[in-house]
Design an enzyme around this catalytic site. Structure first.
Site, PDB file in Angstrom:
ATOM      1  N   SER A  15       0.820  -1.218   0.000  1.00 44.88           N
ATOM      2  CA  SER A  15       0.000   0.000   0.000  1.00 44.88           C
ATOM      3  C   SER A  15       0.853   1.267   0.000  1.00 44.88           C
ATOM      4  O   SER A  15       0.403   2.323   0.434  1.00 44.88           O
ATOM      5  CB  SER A  15      -0.927   0.003   1.224  1.00 44.88           C
ATOM      6  OG  SER A  15      -0.180  -0.085   2.428  1.00 44.88           O
ATOM      7  N   CYS A 135      11.670   0.210 -12.779  1.00 45.72           N
ATOM      8  CA  CYS A 135      11.240   1.432 -13.459  1.00 45.72           C
ATOM      9  C   CYS A 135      12.261   1.832 -14.521  1.00 45.72           C
ATOM     10  O   CYS A 135      11.902   2.214 -15.635  1.00 45.72           O
ATOM     11  CB  CYS A 135      11.023   2.559 -12.459  1.00 45.72           C
ATOM     12  SG  CYS A 135      12.479   3.015 -11.477  1.00 45.72           S
ATOM     13  N   SER A 166      10.508  10.443  -4.945  1.00 47.55           N
ATOM     14  CA  SER A 166       9.642   9.465  -5.596  1.00 47.55           C
ATOM     15  C   SER A 166      10.040   8.037  -5.264  1.00 47.55           C
ATOM     16  O   SER A 166       9.392   7.093  -5.716  1.00 47.55           O
ATOM     17  CB  SER A 166       9.677   9.660  -7.119  1.00 47.55           C
ATOM     18  OG  SER A 166      10.935   9.264  -7.649  1.00 47.55           O
ATOM     19  N   ALA A 167      11.102   7.876  -4.481  1.00 44.46           N
ATOM     20  CA  ALA A 167      11.590   6.537  -4.130  1.00 44.46           C
ATOM     21  C   ALA A 167      11.132   6.172  -2.725  1.00 44.46           C
ATOM     22  O   ALA A 167      11.594   6.763  -1.743  1.00 44.46           O
ATOM     23  CB  ALA A 167      13.111   6.483  -4.225  1.00 44.46           C
ATOM     24  N   GLY A 170      10.496   0.562  -0.381  1.00 46.37           N
ATOM     25  CA  GLY A 170      10.717  -0.638  -1.173  1.00 46.37           C
ATOM     26  C   GLY A 170      11.787  -0.431  -2.230  1.00 46.37           C
ATOM     27  O   GLY A 170      12.665  -1.272  -2.424  1.00 46.37           O
ATOM     28  N   ALA A 173      15.195  -0.245  -0.650  1.00 46.69           N
ATOM     29  CA  ALA A 173      15.678  -1.533  -0.156  1.00 46.69           C
ATOM     30  C   ALA A 173      16.156  -2.441  -1.280  1.00 46.69           C
ATOM     31  O   ALA A 173      16.827  -3.446  -1.026  1.00 46.69           O
ATOM     32  CB  ALA A 173      14.568  -2.229   0.630  1.00 46.69           C
ATOM     33  N   ASN A 174      15.828  -2.063  -2.523  1.00 48.53           N
ATOM     34  CA  ASN A 174      16.091  -2.957  -3.653  1.00 48.53           C
ATOM     35  C   ASN A 174      17.172  -2.452  -4.605  1.00 48.53           C
ATOM     36  O   ASN A 174      17.194  -2.845  -5.769  1.00 48.53           O
ATOM     37  CB  ASN A 174      14.793  -3.149  -4.463  1.00 48.53           C
ATOM     38  CG  ASN A 174      13.769  -3.975  -3.735  1.00 48.53           C
ATOM     39  OD1 ASN A 174      14.102  -4.782  -2.878  1.00 48.53           O
ATOM     40  ND2 ASN A 174      12.506  -3.776  -4.065  1.00 48.53           N
ATOM     41  N   ASN A 292       9.113   7.609 -12.830  1.00 47.50           N
ATOM     42  CA  ASN A 292       9.524   6.241 -12.530  1.00 47.50           C
ATOM     43  C   ASN A 292       8.363   5.428 -11.974  1.00 47.50           C
ATOM     44  O   ASN A 292       8.213   4.239 -12.277  1.00 47.50           O
ATOM     45  CB  ASN A 292      10.688   6.246 -11.538  1.00 47.50           C
ATOM     46  CG  ASN A 292      10.391   7.047 -10.272  1.00 47.50           C
ATOM     47  OD1 ASN A 292      10.044   8.221 -10.349  1.00 47.50           O
ATOM     48  ND2 ASN A 292      10.526   6.425  -9.113  1.00 47.50           N
TER      49      ASN A 292
END
Length: 319
Positions: A15, A135, A166-167, A170, A173-174, A292
């Site tokens: 969410s 993205c 905009s990050a 998640g 973390a990636n 993105n």
């Protein structure tokens, strides 16, 4: 009397920024997909609050909570907008309960085949798990593929620059998974012998719009062929991401002195192509600088629509 196929029902796990933007897209623009459930782990998240206000079933108990919702038995699609690590667990959990469920992965976990709608969107319509790469991959791999379809690409390198705002957590973390998954997809989907990916989170204020730079080293070919192929691919992406555009004309440089590129093999000469892109978001959830976010959720919805049409056609044929 003509039988009208039903819309396929979808749930979103996650969410946060990506999941919430995707939910709004499905609610506003879903043609064959119906938004039915939003899953989170924070009961106070904005995404769950918005979903509830929009009449979407919600749970803050993660993927386990999804399976306890009355609507779960009717769910055809699950979009996972969490993290790469969480997706591995989510997919395994869902697969154990409902083996045939379709999962579209918006994380870099890459359990299933890579999917870039304009390049290979119809190649894996029966896959139970599809990976939307990243993205940066959605924005740049079409350009690598555009060069690859007219000349052999020895090397492809992409640099994705996004606004820090905009990050979400998640995405942050990636980072390692982003570079690994995008690099591999440049090769598998883009057609390059060797791929490399770099992501930059720009903290500038006001936030800057997403920018992407694509470099390829290919065999020598008429530059007009590459320019036409790139422009055609841009138009194809714009069909579902209107804010996707070339920032300037495609640029070319001859590389006549052989250079050695790790992973390519023999030293090569060729044509260096430089493509500069800008991706403006539709501002469904975050502001327009978050291209993105927009290209990732737009690509996921386009992919789901392709699969839904295929599933509906199969159902009608069997009826």
């Amino acid at each position: 009397m003509t039988k009208v196929p039903r819309k396929l029902k979808a749930a979103i796990i996650g969410s946060g920024n990506i999941g919430t933007d995707l939910m709004i897209k499905i609610l506003r623009h879903g043609q064959n997909i119906e938004m039915c459930a939003m899953v989170g782990i924070d009961p106070a998240s904005d995404g769950l609050s918005r979903a509830a206000r929009m009449g979407v079933a919600i749970t803050h108990e993660g993927v386990e909570g999804l399976t306890r919702l009355p609507i779960f038995d009717e769910i055809d699609f699950v979009f996972d907008a969490t993290s790469a690590g969480a997706h591995v667990k989510n997919d395994a959990f869902l697969r154990n309960i409902k083996p045939g469920i379709r999962v579209i992965d918006l994380t870099p976990a890459a359990i299933g085949p890579y999917c870039i709608p304009v390049v290979n969107g119809v190649d894996n319509l029966n896959a139970l798990n599809l990976n939307m790469v990243t993205c940066g991959g959605q924005a740049t791999i079409p350009m690598v593929a555009a060069v690859s379809r007219v000349a052999k690409v020895h090397y492809g390198e992409i640099i994705a620059s996004i606004a820090s705002k905009s990050a979400g957590p998640g995405t942050r973390a990636n980072i390692d998974e982003f570079t690994e998954t995008t690099s591999k997809a440049i090769e598998v989907v883009g057609g390059a012998t060797k791929g490399k990916a770099i992501i930059i989170m720009n903290p500038a204020e006001p936030p800057l719009i997403m920018r992407d730079t694509v470099y390829t080293l290919s065999d020598f070919v008429d530059t007009a062929l590459i320019t036409e192929s790139v422009q055609r691919m841009v138009a194809d992406v714009q069909a579902y991401v209107p804010g996707y555009r070339l920032k300037q004309e495609v640029q070319f440089d001859r590389i006549d002195t052989p250079i050695r590129i790790p992973g390519v093999g023999d030293a090569v000469t060729g044509l260096k192509t430089s493509v500069f892109l800008e991706v403006e978001g539709a501002a469904h959830y975050l502001p327009s600088y978050a291209g993105n976010l927009d290209i990732m959720t737009s690509a996921a919805l386009r992919t789901a629509e392709h699969i839904a049409v295929h599933m509906q056609a199969t159902t009608l044929t069997q009826a």
